[in-house]
Design an enzyme around this catalytic site. Structure first.
Site, PDB file in Angstrom:
ATOM      1  N   CYS A 115      13.055 -91.041  24.934  1.00  0.00           N
ATOM      2  CA  CYS A 115      13.560 -90.081  23.916  1.00  0.00           C
ATOM      3  C   CYS A 115      13.312 -88.657  24.315  1.00  0.00           C
ATOM      4  CB  CYS A 115      12.767 -90.200  22.576  1.00  0.00           C
ATOM      5  SG  CYS A 115      13.305 -91.722  21.753  1.00  0.00           S
ATOM      6  N   HIS A 256      13.410 -83.942  18.053  1.00  0.00           N
ATOM      7  CA  HIS A 256      13.699 -85.239  18.483  1.00  0.00           C
ATOM      8  C   HIS A 256      13.867 -85.917  17.029  1.00  0.00           C
ATOM      9  CE1 HIS A 256      14.747 -89.307  19.667  1.00  0.00           C
ATOM     10  NE2 HIS A 256      13.554 -89.698  19.500  1.00  0.00           N
ATOM     11  N   ASN A 286      18.257 -92.633  15.227  1.00  0.00           N
ATOM     12  CA  ASN A 286      17.757 -92.225  16.937  1.00  0.00           C
ATOM     13  C   ASN A 286      18.695 -92.635  17.739  1.00  0.00           C
ATOM     14  OD1 ASN A 286      16.072 -91.774  19.015  1.00  0.00           O
ATOM     15  ND2 ASN A 286      14.255 -92.650  17.981  1.00  0.00           N
TER      16      ASN A 286
END
Ligand code: UT7
Length: 335
Positions: A115, A256, A286
């Site tokens: 990520c 994020h 996500n």
């Protein structure tokens, strides 16, 4: 003064299919209310076309970016793709994206920092610009997370989505705007909390690994949650202190997008309001290496030259970090 690298264009691509919380509730024992209150995701996009992977998404985003910025594929010196869902173990998905987008004169490679991948890739790309060895670099985050998501596991299947976002990086036209600073970190001891058990060299694919459903994301959510909040907040606060950025001076925090509660906790610890934070997790979930460019792309029209922006991420590895940049152009008249 040394040359700064500046983002001079941005674009994104999403598959059409929308997987809603309602549909997920028919697949596993979950509900819209749990997902919205614990995570903040309403829907996510899924790439359904068989025979297509992350390079399909990445190439679409890159082609749109080239078109939008009036850049010929021949001008691109370097393309870096960040992904944890490469088309194949090898060759690099960056090579495949470059080929699909007609980029022939440069070189390309992948970065895997989960990520945090986009932040890592952007940092590496900026060094090629700052050193003068490249003039036009594309950084693309492309993920088909649905290919490693277990749709029988309610703890992980609501979280992830598919998408790609791409930016063009060039030498800044002035001394003021562009990437000012970055702080990247990794800690391999975090591996146990977030990983994919099989399919690598330790445990190659076998009937047993497939039966044990080991080719999917494994996550200990609560442990990752705590690390994500503290690491993203601490690094962002350190960045603000180092550059003497007061809370009210920060135009945007670009975090994020893993969990709405993580984003809110980070903003609170930084002493900034929710209005200063880019949040689109409710629409896309996500998307791992694609979350940051998706935010920048969606907010592009609101961005003004000189805006002070902090990007921050946390992901598997563990990997985390923050970047401070001053936006390089007015986005209000971009088509
Ligand atoms: O992007 C890379 C980094 N990743 C992250 O930053 C993710 C960090 N972690 C998280 O965002 C959260 O930990 C999750 C969203 C993954 C989970 O949220 P949580 O509040 O930590 O829930 P939990 O795992 O502690 O589970 C709480 C309860 C459990 O039930 P019991 O044991 O209390 O009866 C779970 O079984 O919620 C249950 N649960 C669900 N219930 C309905 C777990 N998933 C679901 C679900 N629907 N989808």
């Amino acid at each position: 003064m040394k040359t700064k690298a500046a983002i001079t264009g941005i674009d994104a691509y999403f598959p059409e299919y929308i997987l809603t919380n309602e549909e997920l509730s028919q697949m596993v024992d979950t509900c819209d209310e749990w997902i919205m209150t614990r995570v903040g995701i309403k829907e996510r996009r899924i790439l359904k076309e068989s025979g297509t992977g992350s390079s399909h998404l990445g190439a679409k985003a890159v082609k749109k970016l080239l078109n939008k910025t009036g850049t010929s594929p021949n001008e691109v010196d370097l393309l870096i793709c960040s992904t944890v869902t490469p088309d194949m173990q090898f060759p690099a998905t960056a090579n495949i994206i470059s080929d699909k987008a007609g980029i022939k004169n440069g070189f390309s490679f992948d970065i895997n920092a989960a990520c945090s991948g986009f932040l890592y890739a952007l940092t590496v790309a900026s060094k090629f610009i700052e050193s003068g060895s490249c003039k036009k670099v594309i950084v693309v985050g492309a993920e088909k997370m649905s290919s490693i998501t277990d749709y029988t596991d309610r703890a992980t299947c609501p979280l992830f989505g598919d998408a790609a976002g791409a930016v063009l990086l060039e030498p800044s036209k002035d001394q003021e705007t562009g990437i000012i600073d970055h702080m990247l970190h990794s800690d391999g001891s975090g591996e146990k909390h977030l990983h994919m058990k099989a399919g690598g060299s330790v445990k190659p694919a076998s009937y047993d690994t497939i039966d044990a459903r080991e080719h999917f994301i494994y996550q200990e959510g609560q442990s990752v949650f705590k690390f994500a909040v503290s690491r993203m907040a601490d690094t962002s606060v350190e960045m603000m202190k180092k550059h003497n950025i007061k809370s009210e001076e920060l135009a945007w925090l670009v975090p994020h997008q893993a969990n709405m509660r993580i984003i809110e906790a980070v903003a609170k610890r930084m002493g900034i309001s929710k209005e200063q934070v880019m949040i689109n997790i409710q629409k896309y979930g996500n998307t791992t290496a694609a979350t940051l460019p998706l935010c920048l792309w969606e907010w592009e029209h609101k961005l003004k030259k000189g805006d002070k922006i902090i990007l921050t991420t946390f992901g598997a590895g563990f990997t985390w970090g923050a970047m401070y940049l001053k936006w390089a152009y007015n986005g209000n008249n971009i088509k």
